[in-house]
Design a protein around this motif. Structure first.
Motif: not given
Length: 335
Positions: A20, A30, A23-27
């Motif tokens: 996690l 997450i 992971s490229k997704e930054a929120s």
């Protein structure tokens, strides 16, 4: 649940949290999910690691848990790997050493040596032996070697008398023994004086008291004579006064001060110090013998009898008991 299962769950949760985190997704979601997964892994690892700790490291329980959890949680990945290594060692080492049980060894070889008959000396025998003109010189030298390991306060007078012995080896031994015992105390005095020079105010009392005791010991063990003895007693009195300025309620130090003054034949000051030590709580057994000595030097025999009568029968000192018995039985001879 076994520790192995918990360990597998902890590693799995930590791997999930790392995926996690990478992971490229930054929120925010997450990140919160990462914290939950990493926190779960840290908690599970804490349970496993705490279980393999030695019993002395498990207390206090809550704080030891928090320490391990904090180490695993605030150092991601590396902290968990370190704990994992610690758990592996905790499981492997006891198992490894448990294979080597106690064994039986051969009885050590011992050759008994028979003690020489008549090799022991009693204190009264030594004094008679060393002053004897008929005893063999080799036996008298052996007696001197026995004196070397005895307290100087017991042997000081005998050693002093042996300085004028007819046999050179006895004279040399007595001088060497006295010189060695004096040097031991002198070295202690030099060391304590150096400490006193750079000591804080809170330590000056104990160091000054120690110096007074050491200087007094030189006189008490009969290691100094003449002008050196006078100077030694003067130093002992000086440091006793210095210590009493810091701790005037030290009854034992007042007793020591009184004995120093008594040795200097300052009977008035000695009596005041000894009486004051009684007022501070010392018993008659400890103080009255010295007060009686002052009274005897002043020929105050009635006072001597009264002071000795106040000493209880359970005194620890055999010679003192004999003196008390003498004054109680004979009283004062009227002329």
């Amino acid at each position: 649940m076994s520790s192995l299962k918990l360990l597998i769950y902890a590693v799995s949760a930590e791997l999930g949290s790392l995926l996690l985190l990478l992971s490229k997704e930054a929120s925010l979601g997450i990140f919160l999910l990462y914290l939950v997964s990493h926190g779960l892994a840290s908690a599970l690892m804490t349970v496993v690691a705490w279980g393999v700790l030695p019993a002395r490291f498990r207390t206090p329980k809550l704080l030891s848990w928090l320490l391990i959890f904090g180490f695993a949680f605030f150092i991601p990945a590396i902290g968990l790997l370190t704990l994992l290594g610690g758990v592996a060692l905790g499981i492997w080492l006891p198992t490894n050493f448990r294979q080597h049980g106690f064994g039986i060894v051969e009885q050590p070889y011992f050759t008994p040596v028979q003690a020489l008959a008549g090799s022991g000396f009693r204190q009264i025998d030594l004094k008679q032996l060393l002053s004897s003109n008929e005893a063999p010189d080799a036996l008298r030298v052996q007696g001197m070697l026995v004196l070397k390991d005895m307290p100087a306060k017991v042997t000081g007078r005998v050693l002093r008398e042996s300085l004028g012995d007819r046999f050179e080896d006895v004279r040399l031994l007595s001088y060497g023994i006295l010189d060695q015992k004096e040097k031991v105390i002198t070295r202690d005095i030099e060391r304590v004086m150096q400490m006193l020079e750079r000591a804080k105010e809170s330590r000056r009392y104990r160091l000054a008291r120690r110096l007074s005791e050491l200087y007094w010991e030189l006189n008490y063990q009969d290691l100094v004579r003449g002008d050196i003895r006078s100077l030694t007693l003067e130093k002992a009195a000086f440091y006793a006064d210095m210590a009493l300025m810091e701790a005037p309620q030290d009854a034992g130090l007042w007793l020591l001060r009184g004995r120093i003054q008594l040795a200097r034949q300052e009977y008035g000051d000695a009596q005041q110090s000894l009486v004051f030590s009684r007022r501070l709580g010392l018993s008659a057994n400890q103080v009255n013998p010295w007060l009686a000595e002052i009274a005897l030097n002043r020929r105050q025999l009635i006072m001597v009898r009264r002071l000795m009568a106040e000493i209880s029968d359970d005194s620890q000192f055999t010679n003192l008991n004999k003196s008390v018995e003498f004054w109680r039985r004979n009283g004062i001879a009227h002329r």
